[in-house]
Design an enzyme around this catalytic site. Sequence first.
Site, PDB file in Angstrom:
ATOM      1  N   TYR A   1       0.851  -1.201   0.000  1.00  0.00           N
ATOM      2  CA  TYR A   1       0.000   0.000   0.000  1.00  0.00           C
ATOM      3  C   TYR A   1       0.882   1.245   0.000  1.00  0.00           C
ATOM      4  O   TYR A   1       1.805   1.368   0.796  1.00  0.00           O
ATOM      5  CB  TYR A   1      -0.911   0.020   1.231  1.00  0.00           C
ATOM      6  CG  TYR A   1      -1.814  -1.182   1.312  1.00  0.00           C
ATOM      7  CD1 TYR A   1      -2.506  -1.626   0.190  1.00  0.00           C
ATOM      8  CD2 TYR A   1      -1.964  -1.879   2.501  1.00  0.00           C
ATOM      9  CE1 TYR A   1      -3.324  -2.737   0.249  1.00  0.00           C
ATOM     10  CE2 TYR A   1      -2.801  -2.994   2.572  1.00  0.00           C
ATOM     11  CZ  TYR A   1      -3.468  -3.415   1.445  1.00  0.00           C
ATOM     12  OH  TYR A   1      -4.270  -4.511   1.503  1.00  0.00           O
TER      13      TYR A   1
ATOM     14  N   HIS B   1      -6.095   2.099  -1.181  1.00  0.00           N
ATOM     15  CA  HIS B   1      -6.056   2.131   0.293  1.00  0.00           C
ATOM     16  C   HIS B   1      -6.051   3.565   0.812  1.00  0.00           C
ATOM     17  O   HIS B   1      -5.319   3.882   1.747  1.00  0.00           O
ATOM     18  CB  HIS B   1      -4.828   1.360   0.808  1.00  0.00           C
ATOM     19  CG  HIS B   1      -5.154   0.345   1.864  1.00  0.00           C
ATOM     20  ND1 HIS B   1      -5.021   0.603   3.201  1.00  0.00           N
ATOM     21  CD2 HIS B   1      -5.615  -0.916   1.772  1.00  0.00           C
ATOM     22  CE1 HIS B   1      -5.381  -0.478   3.890  1.00  0.00           C
ATOM     23  NE2 HIS B   1      -5.752  -1.410   3.040  1.00  0.00           N
TER      24      HIS B   1
END
Length: 398
Positions: free
Chosen positions: A156, A206
């Site tokens: 992420y 994310h």
Amino acid sequence: MVAIRDVRGILTAPAGINLVVVKVETSEPGLYGLGCATFTQRYLAVEAALMEHIRPLVIGRDSDRIEELFQLMMINGYWRNGPVLNNAISGVDMALWDLKAKRAGMPLHDLLGGRCREGAAVYRHADGRDPKEVEDNVRRFMEEGVRYVRVQCGGYGGVRHDGDRPEGAPEGAYYHPRRYTRAAVAAIEHVRNRIGDEVELLHDVHERLFPAEAVELARELEKFRLYFLEDLLAPEDLEWFANVRAVCATPMAMGELFNHPREWTPLITGRLIDFMRMHISQMGGLTPARKVAALGEIYGVRTAWHGPGDVSPVGHAMNVHLDLVCPNFGIQEFSGFSDATREVFPGCPELRRGYLYPHRSPGLGIDLDEKAAARFPCTPHVQTWSQARLPDGSLHRP
Ligand code: MG
């Protein structure tokens, strides 16, 4: 009537991730139900909410009256729709559905109307340090029969970024938004060009970008024909989905952080997203999830329930039963089970050639071996990956 005799939270971490499972025992000897209440980062708070507040509220009541009990658990504390309480409620709610299907002698999906598909297609997670490694990992999943793969490059927010900090900047999970988007686009382009259209590709932002950067990324990725782009925006920035819709056709998947109906309802009725992907225990259980799935069916929004390692196998079983009965099922996220997890949870759903299947015994079809669970105790720790920081050291949503 079959009364609720006791409610217990069982904490276990067979794969090193702290899980909360709820067991509802009844006045009928040996008859119990299981539910998922996993909010892994605050698991002890969920256990306290369950044992100190929900347990005394529901003991002695009729286990058949699921809707009544869901409403009671939700409104009895006056303040509602927070993650801790929702998870505790979910544990009981799912267990009551498990119980009811066991008493009916049928798998849960039969109680919910019967399946309209035989298995749930899943997406798996491929990552890598560079585009070639990502490609290799996508191919490995394809060899196992998986047809949907989430592509990340460096996790992420991309590869950790350690330069440019001001003096005195604190430790954290540093990343650089521009470097992240460049690397993500390069990896997706590489995989699409090398593998072609035989695989569906997904990507999870994310919530790592500022809204305008997010709109730009969605537009830039349109030409690679993603199956969906996940959590492009933070829940605090939902109005920006209208801007995304205005500039591109990249399908949007949203919702794993949602707690409150006011978060998902406008996105679905406004047709601003294509996939809803709430964490079912975070919503309060199956009772609210099946209602919002039906809302999505009306508005052309498909389901893609959250399915990482911090959903317990009981929660995964619930996901797949719902997947089988919803005409508007889209895809199921799935992260696999360790051998230890399978030992603690006999009857885990099984993945074969890209499809997930529930165990067909009555109820959720999954059990919990409490002796085995006790061998894998939860351990408290301060989580570091969710201390995401921008290059100047300021915190960003994880
Ligand atoms: Mg996600």
